[in-house]
Design an enzyme around this catalytic site. Sequence first.
Site, PDB file in Angstrom:
ATOM      1  N   GLU A  90      -1.538   3.205  12.655  1.00  0.00           N
ATOM      2  CA  GLU A  90      -1.367   1.749  12.554  1.00  0.00           C
ATOM      3  C   GLU A  90      -0.509   1.210  13.692  1.00  0.00           C
ATOM      4  OE1 GLU A  90      -0.012   0.315   8.745  1.00  0.00           O
ATOM      5  OE2 GLU A  90      -1.967   0.585   7.842  1.00  0.00           O
ATOM      6  N   LYS A 142      -8.368  -6.360   4.189  1.00  0.00           N
ATOM      7  CA  LYS A 142      -7.732  -6.872   2.959  1.00  0.00           C
ATOM      8  C   LYS A 142      -8.366  -8.210   2.576  1.00  0.00           C
ATOM      9  CE  LYS A 142      -2.964  -5.048   3.204  1.00  0.00           C
ATOM     10  NZ  LYS A 142      -1.540  -5.369   3.124  1.00  0.00           N
ATOM     11  N   HIS A 175      -8.512  28.974   8.488  1.00  0.00           N
ATOM     12  CA  HIS A 175      -9.792  29.449   7.974  1.00  0.00           C
ATOM     13  C   HIS A 175     -10.779  28.299   7.798  1.00  0.00           C
ATOM     14  CE1 HIS A 175      -7.930  33.384   7.244  1.00  0.00           C
ATOM     15  NE2 HIS A 175      -6.850  32.636   7.088  1.00  0.00           N
TER      16      HIS A 175
HETATM   17  O1  PA5 Z   1       2.418  -0.382   7.072  1.00  0.00           O
HETATM   18  C1  PA5 Z   1       2.031  -1.370   6.486  1.00  0.00           C
HETATM   19  O2  PA5 Z   1       2.479  -2.506   6.734  1.00  0.00           O
HETATM   20  C2  PA5 Z   1       0.979  -1.267   5.389  1.00  0.00           C
HETATM   21  O3  PA5 Z   1       0.551   0.028   5.201  1.00  0.00           O
HETATM   22  C3  PA5 Z   1       1.557  -1.776   4.066  1.00  0.00           C
HETATM   23  O4  PA5 Z   1       2.660  -0.990   3.708  1.00  0.00           O
HETATM   24  C4  PA5 Z   1       0.505  -1.723   2.961  1.00  0.00           C
HETATM   25  O5  PA5 Z   1      -0.634  -2.441   3.357  1.00  0.00           O
HETATM   26  C5  PA5 Z   1       1.046  -2.297   1.664  1.00  0.00           C
HETATM   27  O6  PA5 Z   1       1.461  -3.633   1.842  1.00  0.00           O
HETATM   28  P1  PA5 Z   1       2.408  -4.309   0.775  1.00  0.00           P
HETATM   29  O7  PA5 Z   1       3.715  -3.606   0.754  1.00  0.00           O
HETATM   30  O8  PA5 Z   1       2.548  -5.741   1.202  1.00  0.00           O
HETATM   31  O9  PA5 Z   1       1.705  -4.210  -0.564  1.00  0.00           O
END
Ligand code: PA5
Length: 467
Positions: free
Chosen positions: A293, A436, A322
């Site tokens: 990310e 999302k 393996h």
């Molecule tokens: O790294 C990030 O920002 C995402 O992985 C969020 O943690 C994830 O989408 C969850 O979002 P939220 O904490 O708003 O539910």
Amino acid sequence: MTQSKVSLYYKNVTSDIIGAEHGISKQQFASLADKLNKIIIKENVERNDGKTGYRDLPYNDLISSSVTKMAASVKGIENFVVLGIGGSALGNIALQTALNPYMYNIDSKQRKGPRLFVFDNVDPDQLASFLDWIADKLDKTMFNVISKSGRTAETASQFLTIWQMLNDRFPGKLADHVIATTDPKEGTLRNIANAEKLRTLEVPAGVGGRFSVLSAVGLLSAAVCGIDIDKLLAGARTMDQRVSYEDFYQNPAAINAAVNWHCYNAGKRISVMMPYSYSLKDMSDWYRQLWAESLGKAKDLNGSDLYVGPTPVKALGATDQHSQVQLYREGPNDKLYTFLQVKEFKKSVKVGSNPDYAPELDYLNGIQMADLFNSEKLGTEFALVQNHRPCMTVLFDKVDEFTVGQFIYLFEVTTSFAGKLFNLNTYDQPAVELGKEATFAVMGRPGYEDLAKKIKPIAEMDKNFII
Ligand code: PA5
């Protein structure tokens, strides 16, 4: 007493070991040093200006004391259930696997707290099985819903399901069974928490989900399950000193980022993390999100097209020897391997003796299993190096709170340095948002009608293409 440490061993990425075509030469290291020395200084300035909030988490006494207090307030419960996803779950899972025994949930003698369950999905088969099991244990169960925004469909739907279950059983008593970890001021979950008078902890402002494990997000479930969060934070602080050194060759995050960036540009676009430790297995999952990310981006900082990002892959030694190593050795030379190795395991297992009629197993008779494990790591690394594959090792003196804190901080700062090398925004995730929002549109959420129209041609499966 000397404290346990995490070190980075990188000789097996050098041209001396894997050859000039695939390895990094001294001259290349020197030019990487020039680049990184500037980046470290820039990063330190930004950090002092408060631009990288995650770097201050290990120093925030307010967080650790509120988490410790909250953990004490749930003493005596038998089940602790985290509802979250992505950065609101992966760190919790990684800490638990790293620092508590394998049989923690099953064997009450092996645990210092309640059973821990982390739900980071909306698979009805999985959740229904859990709900059946937990239904008659709700009075001894605490739910920790973690969401910065509160609008994440997966977490919200899990939470609403649990809420209804709790309401049916304990009408109007949601606050006795739910702790919300969320934005300090705003968002759907904050509003619910205020309305229902839930106990809350904060996802600190300016800290993205994937950098939040050392905040209340990751720390509460850890503290509840007997993990020493003070030692974890102390480990992170120790690593903070090392990754702040303004000298490339003294700074493990700078070396780590430089090797990764160089290898990526040399065509090794896949980054494999392969722990030889079951305890560290879920750290690879946490790292995958952090890396993917943060560094998978279409635009650079000037808004020009970039389309970069090393693809993080998790593997587990020795299991995946393996399964994957055939490809790793003889497939395309497009990967950088980062092994995680442990010098001293928490437990020892002595292998049993072999029968006389199987003398070919003599070499295993009575040995320590840890020696076999680390020999397998060395064997795999040797085999990869023979095929000119670059390998690094993160060496843990042992896996404890202090080293895990160091590891987390090392990879977080490595990510920041790598983001600067790629010249991108490490801290946003624009591409996650569309998925999302498309889910909202498909589910008919008001305000997403236009997006729903665009999705229609994809949603309607063309019979001509189904066989
Ligand atoms: O790294 C990030 O920002 C995402 O992985 C969020 O943690 C994830 O989408 C969850 O979002 P939220 O904490 O708003 O539910």
